[in-house]
Design a protein around this motif. Structure first.
Motif, PDB file in Angstrom:
ATOM      1  N   VAL A   1     -13.053  -1.755  -4.734  1.00 34.12           N
ATOM      2  CA  VAL A   1     -12.837  -1.683  -6.185  1.00 34.12           C
ATOM      3  C   VAL A   1     -12.276  -0.336  -6.616  1.00 34.12           C
ATOM      4  N   ALA A   2     -11.966   0.536  -5.659  1.00 36.32           N
ATOM      5  CA  ALA A   2     -11.454   1.866  -5.998  1.00 36.32           C
ATOM      6  C   ALA A   2     -10.085   1.764  -6.660  1.00 36.32           C
ATOM      7  N   LYS A   3      -9.966   2.374  -7.837  1.00 35.69           N
ATOM      8  CA  LYS A   3      -8.704   2.405  -8.581  1.00 35.69           C
ATOM      9  C   LYS A   3      -8.232   3.843  -8.818  1.00 35.69           C
ATOM     10  N   LYS A   4      -9.115   4.807  -8.538  1.00 36.92           N
ATOM     11  CA  LYS A   4      -8.759   6.209  -8.761  1.00 36.92           C
ATOM     12  C   LYS A   4      -8.617   6.909  -7.420  1.00 36.92           C
ATOM     13  N   LEU A   5      -7.562   7.709  -7.279  1.00 39.74           N
ATOM     14  CA  LEU A   5      -7.289   8.405  -6.027  1.00 39.74           C
ATOM     15  C   LEU A   5      -7.001   9.872  -6.311  1.00 39.74           C
ATOM     16  N   VAL A   6      -7.706  10.738  -5.601  1.00 38.01           N
ATOM     17  CA  VAL A   6      -7.440  12.181  -5.635  1.00 38.01           C
ATOM     18  C   VAL A   6      -6.998  12.581  -4.236  1.00 38.01           C
ATOM     19  N   VAL A   7      -5.800  13.159  -4.115  1.00 34.92           N
ATOM     20  CA  VAL A   7      -5.265  13.463  -2.790  1.00 34.92           C
ATOM     21  C   VAL A   7      -4.724  14.880  -2.755  1.00 34.92           C
ATOM     22  N   HIS A   8      -5.069  15.614  -1.703  1.00 38.05           N
ATOM     23  CA  HIS A   8      -4.509  16.939  -1.443  1.00 38.05           C
ATOM     24  C   HIS A   8      -3.226  16.709  -0.641  1.00 38.05           C
ATOM     25  N   ALA A   9      -2.095  16.794  -1.315  1.00 34.47           N
ATOM     26  CA  ALA A   9      -0.837  16.329  -0.719  1.00 34.47           C
ATOM     27  C   ALA A   9       0.076  17.480  -0.335  1.00 34.47           C
ATOM     28  N   GLN A  10      -0.366  18.330   0.578  1.00 39.82           N
ATOM     29  CA  GLN A  10       0.527  19.376   1.058  1.00 39.82           C
ATOM     30  C   GLN A  10       1.641  18.782   1.917  1.00 39.82           C
ATOM     31  N   CYS A  11       1.399  17.635   2.511  1.00 41.93           N
ATOM     32  CA  CYS A  11       2.398  16.981   3.354  1.00 41.93           C
ATOM     33  C   CYS A  11       2.787  15.639   2.720  1.00 41.93           C
ATOM     34  N   PRO A  12       4.072  15.326   2.620  1.00 39.73           N
ATOM     35  CA  PRO A  12       4.507  14.100   1.960  1.00 39.73           C
ATOM     36  C   PRO A  12       4.228  12.832   2.752  1.00 39.73           C
ATOM     37  N   LYS A  13       4.007  12.951   4.062  1.00 32.31           N
ATOM     38  CA  LYS A  13       3.863  11.764   4.902  1.00 32.31           C
ATOM     39  C   LYS A  13       2.665  10.918   4.479  1.00 32.31           C
ATOM     40  N   MET A  14       1.510  11.590   4.335  1.00 31.72           N
ATOM     41  CA  MET A  14       0.305  10.870   3.960  1.00 31.72           C
ATOM     42  C   MET A  14       0.433  10.294   2.555  1.00 31.72           C
ATOM     43  N   LEU A  15       1.016  11.064   1.644  1.00 36.03           N
ATOM     44  CA  LEU A  15       1.176  10.596   0.276  1.00 36.03           C
ATOM     45  C   LEU A  15       2.058   9.352   0.221  1.00 36.03           C
ATOM     46  N   SER A  16       3.134   9.336   0.990  1.00 35.26           N
ATOM     47  CA  SER A  16       4.029   8.185   1.008  1.00 35.26           C
ATOM     48  C   SER A  16       3.305   6.941   1.508  1.00 35.26           C
ATOM     49  N   TRP A  17       2.492   7.081   2.554  1.00 35.87           N
ATOM     50  CA  TRP A  17       1.741   5.938   3.087  1.00 35.87           C
ATOM     51  C   TRP A  17       0.742   5.422   2.056  1.00 35.87           C
ATOM     52  N   ILE A  18       0.099   6.353   1.324  1.00 33.12           N
ATOM     53  CA  ILE A  18      -0.909   5.960   0.335  1.00 33.12           C
ATOM     54  C   ILE A  18      -0.277   5.211  -0.835  1.00 33.12           C
ATOM     55  N   LEU A  19       0.849   5.709  -1.337  1.00 36.51           N
ATOM     56  CA  LEU A  19       1.460   5.119  -2.529  1.00 36.51           C
ATOM     57  C   LEU A  19       2.173   3.806  -2.232  1.00 36.51           C
ATOM     58  N   HIS A  20       2.586   3.618  -0.982  1.00 33.06           N
ATOM     59  CA  HIS A  20       3.391   2.448  -0.635  1.00 33.06           C
ATOM     60  C   HIS A  20       2.637   1.149  -0.914  1.00 33.06           C
ATOM     61  N   GLY A  21       3.182   0.341  -1.823  1.00 30.69           N
ATOM     62  CA  GLY A  21       2.617  -0.980  -2.084  1.00 30.69           C
ATOM     63  C   GLY A  21       1.351  -0.991  -2.896  1.00 30.69           C
ATOM     64  N   ARG A  22       0.928   0.163  -3.430  1.00 32.69           N
ATOM     65  CA  ARG A  22      -0.319   0.205  -4.204  1.00 32.69           C
ATOM     66  C   ARG A  22      -0.047   0.531  -5.672  1.00 32.69           C
ATOM     67  N   GLY A  23       0.959  -0.087  -6.222  1.00 28.15           N
ATOM     68  CA  GLY A  23       1.227   0.069  -7.643  1.00 28.15           C
ATOM     69  C   GLY A  23       2.686   0.219  -7.974  1.00 28.15           C
ATOM     70  N   SER A  24       3.446   0.875  -7.101  1.00 24.59           N
ATOM     71  CA  SER A  24       4.854   1.086  -7.390  1.00 24.59           C
ATOM     72  C   SER A  24       5.704  -0.011  -6.770  1.00 24.59           C
ATOM     73  N   GLN A  25       6.727  -0.421  -7.491  1.00 25.31           N
ATOM     74  CA  GLN A  25       7.679  -1.388  -6.946  1.00 25.31           C
ATOM     75  C   GLN A  25       8.671  -0.720  -6.004  1.00 25.31           C
ATOM     76  N   TYR A  26       8.675   0.654  -6.031  1.00 21.26           N
ATOM     77  CA  TYR A  26       9.558   1.384  -5.128  1.00 21.26           C
ATOM     78  C   TYR A  26       8.999   1.324  -3.711  1.00 21.26           C
ATOM     79  N   GLU A  27       9.865   1.116  -2.744  1.00 22.15           N
ATOM     80  CA  GLU A  27       9.455   1.085  -1.344  1.00 22.15           C
ATOM     81  C   GLU A  27      10.332   2.035  -0.545  1.00 22.15           C
ATOM     82  N   ASN A  28       9.688   2.906   0.200  1.00 24.48           N
ATOM     83  CA  ASN A  28      10.427   3.803   1.085  1.00 24.48           C
ATOM     84  C   ASN A  28      11.113   2.953   2.153  1.00 24.48           C
ATOM     85  N   PRO A  29      12.450   2.966   2.228  1.00 28.93           N
ATOM     86  CA  PRO A  29      13.164   2.072   3.172  1.00 28.93           C
ATOM     87  C   PRO A  29      12.716   2.247   4.611  1.00 28.93           C
TER      88      PRO A  29
END
Length: 650
Positions: free
Chosen positions: A193-221
Motif C-alpha cells: 500500500v506504499a504510495k510515498k517514496l523518499v529516495v537518496h538519488a546520488q546515482c540516476p540508475k536506481m532512480l530510473s528503475w524506481i520510477l519506471h512504470g510506477r506512475g509515469s507514462q514515460y519509459e526509458n527506452p
C-alpha cells in the motif's frame, strides 16, 4: 529494565521484595499470562508497569485502558531512555507515544544498530514477537542493507509490512546490485500500500528503475528493452544502459556515477557474487516468492503519489524531468538538490511542470524545491504549475554572483509585463531565504495573487538598509484575509509594530509565530509596546498557538501573563517563549502573575534554552508553581556551553 518509580515510602526490605516480585512477573509473563497481571489490584499494577517490557506494555495496554489505567507515562519513560533526558517529548496520547517508541526501535533492532537502550534490553527486543508488534505500529520503512532476512526467516514480517507500510525511504547506503533490496522494494511499492517514496538519488540508475512504470507514462527506452528481453539480461548490463540513457547537457557538470558490478541469482548466490539475472520486477518476484505466495501470477504495478528526492545531482535531475511531464498520479514532489540549482535546471523543471499541468490528468498540488539561486524563480515555478496549492522553497544566493543570465530570465517570462498576472490557488507557502538582500516585491506579488492563502512561513528575508518589512505586513492585511497560520522568522520587525497591530485586528489567525524578529530592539518603551501587542492578541478568539521565541524578552516576559487577564482572556493553548534569556527571577514573577490570571485551558509552555542554571532553586520553584496549570517543555541548560545562543539574542 528501567528503574521503578516509587509511589509511596517503603522500607528497604519491602522495596527489595517488591522489586524481586515485579522482575519475576516480567521475566515469566508468558507463562503467567495477561490475566494474572490484570487480576492484580490497580495500585500494584501501576507499580508493576515500569518493569514491563515494550512488548508486554503493548499487549496489556487495551485491557489496562478498560480498567482506567493509562500507560502514557511508561511510553514516555521509554522514549526518554531511548532519546536521552534532555530530549523534549511532546506527546499527549498513548498511541502517539507508543508509535514513536516502535518507530525508533524497529529500525534499530531490525538492522542491528547500536543504542544504549537497545543494548540493555536486547534480550527482549531482538525477538520475532517484538518486530511483529512494532511492524503493526509503523507506517514508514527505511530500506537499507541488509534485508536478506525478509526473504528467509523473516518472510512473514515482509507480508505484514506489505500491508502496513505507506512510506518507503531508500537510503544512500543501498546497493542496487542486491536483488533482495530490489525485490523488497517491489513488494512494498507494487504489491503493498506504499504510495510515498523518499529516495537518496546520488546515482540516476536506481532512480530510473524506481520510477519506471510506477506512475509515469514515460519509459526509458533502454530499460524497457532490457525488461522485455527474453535473454534475461544481467543487472550490470541493465543499469549500465540506464546510466547511458540519462545523459544530457548537464552531464558534464558532475562526475559520472561509478558502475557497480551487479550480479546475483538467489540470496546465497548474491552473497557469493555468482551468476546473473534481470532487473524485471516480475522476474525478481517469481524468483523469490513461493508459487502460492502473494506474488503468484502477474505482478501489479504500484503508483507513487508522493516523491521526495534527496541529494539530487544533475544526472538524477535529468531522469526526473524526463518522467515528470507524464507522471499523472503524482500529488506531491519534494526535490533537494545536492547544491544550489543552476537556473537552466530550474527552467527545465518549470517546463516539465508546465507540460504536466497542461494535462487534465495531472494531480500535482504540493511542490517543495531546494536550493533555488534567487527569489524571482518562485513566481516562475508557480506560473509553470498553476494547480499547486502548497509550495516550499529554500533560496540561497552564492557570494560570488548570480547563477542566471538575463536571457534565461526573459525566456521564463512569456507574458507581457503590463498584463495582470493570473490568480493563484496557493493555500500554503513557505519561503526560506539565505541571501544578503531580498527583493520584497517578488514576495508581495505572489501574496497579492494568492487570496486563498491560509498558511505562510517566511524566513531570513533581509532588506536593503533603510527599508522596512511594513509593506509585507500591509499586503497580508489587504490581500490574505483567509490566513490562519503565520510564521515570520529571522526578520527585522521591531519598526513594524503599527503594521503588526493592524494585521492582528484584521485577521483570524489561529497560529502566530514571530521568531527571532528582534521585536523589542527599537521599541523605546519595551513594556508599553509589548502590552499593546498583548492587547491586540487578545482580540483574536481563534488564536491557539503563539510563539515569540528568540526575541530577548528577558524580564518583559511577565507582560505575557496579561494574555489571560480580564473578562476576555486569550484562548492561547500553546505559548513558546524559548531562547529569550529569561532569568529564574523573571520566570518566578511570570509564574506568580500567571497564578493570578489562570489560563482558561491547560497551557503548553515551551521554556527551552533559557538560563535556568543561573539560580536552579528559584527556577525549579517557578516550575513548581506553573505545573498545576501548564504542560512544561524544558531541557537542560549549561550557561558556559550556550554563550553563543546568549550572544545571538542580544
Amino acid at each position: 529494565m528501567r528503574a521503578a518509580r516509587r509511589t509511596r515510602t517503603t522500607t528497604p526490605k519491602e522495596l527489595c521484595l517488591k522489586e524481586i516480585c515485579f522482575q519475576a512477573v516480567s521475566r515469566h509473563h508468558a507463562a503467567l499470562g495477561s490475566e494474572a497481571v490484570l487480576d492484580l489490584p490497580t495500585p500494584l499494577i501501576k507499580d508493576l508497569l515500569p518493569h514491563l517490557t515494550v512488548c508486554q506494555l503493548d499487549e496489556l495496554q487495551p485491557n489496562l485502558n478498560q480498567r482506567g489505567i493509562s500507560t502514557l507515562s511508561e511510553w514516555i519513560g521509554v522514549l526518554q531512555d531511548i532519546c536521552g533526558p534532555n530530549h523534549v517529548i511532546d506527546f499527549h496520547t498513548e498511541e502517539e507515544a507508543k508509535n514513536e517508541v516502535m518507530r525508533n526501535l524497529f529500525t534499530l533492532v531490525f538492522y542491528g544498530f547500536s543504542n544504549s537502550f537497545v543494548n540493555r534490553n536486547i534480550t527482549n527486543l531482538n525477538t520475532p514477537s517484538f518486530l511483529w508488534a512494532a511492524a503493526k505500529c509503523i507506517k514508514q520503512f527505511f530500506l537499507t542493507m541488509p534485508v536478506e532476512s525478509l526473504i528467509t526467516e523473516r518472510r512473514p514480517l515482509l507480508n505484514l509490512l506489505e500491508k502496513r507500510i505507506v512510506s518507503v525511504t531508500v537510503t544512500q547506503r543501498i546497493d542496487p546490485s542486491k536483488r533482495t533490496a530490489l525485490y523488497v522494494l517491489h513488494r512494498l511499492l507494487d504489491h503493498g500500500v506504499a504510495k510515498k517514496l523518499v529516495v537518496h538519488a546520488q546515482c540516476p540508475k536506481m532512480l530510473s528503475w524506481i520510477l519506471h512504470g510506477r506512475g509515469s507514462q514515460y519509459e526509458n527506452p533502454e530499460l524497457k528493452k532490457l525488461l522485455h528481453s527474453k535473454k534475461a539480461s544481467c543487472i550490470s548490463e541493465a543499469f549500465s544502459a540506464i546510466g547511458a540513457g540519462c545523459s544530457s547537457d548537464l552531464d558534464d557538470e558532475v562526475a559520472p556515477c561509478k558502475r557497480s558490478k551487479l550480479d546475483s541469482v538467489s540470496v546465497e548466490e548474491e552473497a557469493s557474487g555468482k551468476a546473473n539475472s534481470t532487473v524485471d520486477p516480475q522476474v525478481l518476484c517469481q524468483t523469490f516468492t513461493p508459487c502460492d505466495g502473494p506474488s503468484a501470477g502477474s505482478c501489479p504495478s504500484g503508483q507513487i503519489e508522493s516523491l521526495e528526492i534527496r541529494q539530487c545531482r544533475p544526472n538524477s535531475f535529468s531522469v526526473l524531468t524526463a518522467a515528470l511531464p507524464t507522471f499523472f498520479c503524482l500529488r506531491s514532489l519534494t526535490l533537494h538538490s545536492f547544491s544550489i540549482l543552476l537556473d537552466k535546471m530550474v527552467l527545465r523543471l518549470a517546463r516539465a511542470l508546465k507540460q504536466l499541468s497542461e494535462s487534465t490528468c495531472s494531480s500535482l498540488t504540493e511542490l517543495s524545491i531546494s536550493v533555488l539561486p534567487y527569489i524571482r524563480l518562485v513566481e516562475v515555478l508557480l506560473d509553470a504549475s498553476p494547480n499547486v496549492t502548497s509550495l516550499h522553497v529554500d533560496i540561497e544566493t552564492v557570494t560570488w554572483g548570480p547563477l542566471f543570465s538575463p536571457h534565461h530570465l526573459r525566456t521564463a517570462e512569456s507574458h507581457d509585463m503590463s498584463e495582470k498576472k493570473a490568480e493563484l490557488p496557493l493555500e500554503k507557502l513557505v519561503v526560506k531565504v539565505a541571501e544578503l538582500q531580498t527583493d520584497l516585491s517578488y514576495v508581495t506579488s505572489v501574496l497579492t495573487r494568492s487570496p486563498r492563502l491560509t498558511s505562510l512561513h517566511l524566513a531570513g528575508m533581509r532588506l536593503p538598509t533603510g527599508s522596512s518589512q511594513s509593506q509585507l505586513l500591509t499586503t497580508l492585511s489587504e490581500s490574505n484575509a483567509l490566513l490562519r497560520s503565520l510564521t515570520l522568522e529571522d526578520m527585522q520587525l521591531s519598526d513594524c509594530l503599527p503594521e503588526i497591530l493592524n494585521l492582528l485586528r484584521n485577521c483570524k489567525l489561529e497560529e502566530l509565530r514571530l521568531n527571532d524578529c528582534r521585536l523589542l530592539e527599537k521599541w523605546s518603551d519595551k513594556e508599553e509596546s509589548l502590552q499593546q501587542l498583548v492587547a491586540a492578541l487578545k482580540t483574536l478568539p481563534s488564536l491557539h498557538t503563539l510563539s515569540l521565541s528568540q526575541n530577548r524578552l528577558v524580564k518583559n516576559v511577565c507582560v505575557l501573563a496579561e494574555l489571560f487577564s480580564g473578562s476576555s482572556p486569550s484562548s492561547v493553548k500553546r505559548l513558546d517563549i524559548s531562547s529569550n534569556f529569561i532569568q529564574p527571577a523573571d520566570l518566578m514573577e511570570f509564574a506568580e502573575r500567571l497564578r493570578t490570571h489562570h489560563p482558561p485551558h491547560r497551557l503548553t509552555l515551551d521554556l527551552r534554552k533559557n538560563p535556568g542554571d543561573r539560580d536552579p532553586d528559584t527556577w525549579n520553584a517557578a516550575l513548581k508553581r506553573l505545573r498545576p496549570f501548564c504542560v512544561l517543555l524544558i531541557e537542560g541548560w549549561n550557561s558556559t556551553d550556550t554563550m553563543a545562543d546568549h550572544i545571538s539574542n542580544m
